[in-house]
Design an enzyme around this catalytic site. Structure first.
Site: not given
Ligand code: AMP
Length: 193
Positions: A22, A97, A136, A138, A149
């Site tokens: 994404k 989400r 990856r 991270r 996740r």
């Molecule tokens: P991402 O880079 O989108 O995988 O986001 C990294 C982390 O940020 C996730 O594992 C969550 O802890 C938090 N996060 C990002 N977007 C959301 C969301 N829409 N709702 C809840 N937590 C989020």
């Protein structure tokens, strides 16, 4: 359907599990459509790095791969979408989400009289997601966090597929292909040649 300045759908959500691509696709599409790519994950990581009040509050959930609470996310997204650069459109990556987040987004956009144009679902099989995540690596990519996740995606995010399909907004694409092919497919779904 209300369309963006150039006639393309310009208020777009990218839906899909962590590792579906994404973020990468959001960057490319945003460049082509000249609208901002808004990644809630990036915003939260910046807040953590800056040591802000928000950052300190979300740090724990993030490092465990847990979702940050819906109210915090709604406030963050509301503030971001109110900025001038988002007026002509945006690509949301990583939000919503959960169903309450989808409802919050609908309310935020309704207030602004800017309904969502399109939801693009990037699909990738779980084994491939796990493989990509381990490559990856991270800081929050421990195997346990990755599993959280994926579980959260399956349980809390997949209901959004039906939610947006019912509203006629959903388009799906196979994300288990080379990046350029996925980009071309997404541009096609947005009617950009
Ligand atoms: P991402 O880079 O989108 O995988 O986001 C990294 C982390 O940020 C996730 O594992 C969550 O802890 C938090 N996060 C990002 N977007 C959301 C969301 N829409 N709702 C809840 N937590 C989020």
């Amino acid at each position: 359907m209300v369309e963006g300045v150039d006639g393309y759908p310009s208020r777009v959500v990218l839906l899909g599990p962590a590792g579906a691509g994404k973020g990468t696709q959001a960057q490319v599409l945003a460049g082509r459509l000249e609208i901002p790519a808004i990644s809630t994950g990036d915003m939260l990581r910046e807040a953590v790095a800056a040591g802000s009040e928000l950052g300190r509050r979300v740090q724990g959930s993030m490092s465990l791969g847990r979702l940050v609470d819906d109210a915090t996310m709604a406030a963050l997204v509301r503030e971001r979408l109110a900025r001038p650069d988002a007026r002509k459109g945006f690509l949301l990556d990583g939000y919503p989400r959960t169903l309450p987040q989808a409802e919050a987004l609908e309310a935020i956009l309704r207030e602004a009289d800017q309904p969502l144009d399109r939801v693009l679902l990037i699909e990738v099989p779980e084994e491939e997601l796990m493989r990509r995540a381990l490559l990856r690596k991270r800081a929050d990519d421990t195997e346990e966090a990755i599993r959280h996740r994926l579980d959260d995606y399956r349980e809390k995010t997949t209901p959004l597929i039906g939610y947006y399909r019912q509203r006629g907004l959903l388009r799906e694409i196979d994300g288990n292909r080379p990046i350029e092919e996925v980009t071309a497919g997404l541009l096609g779904l947005l009617g950009v040649s």
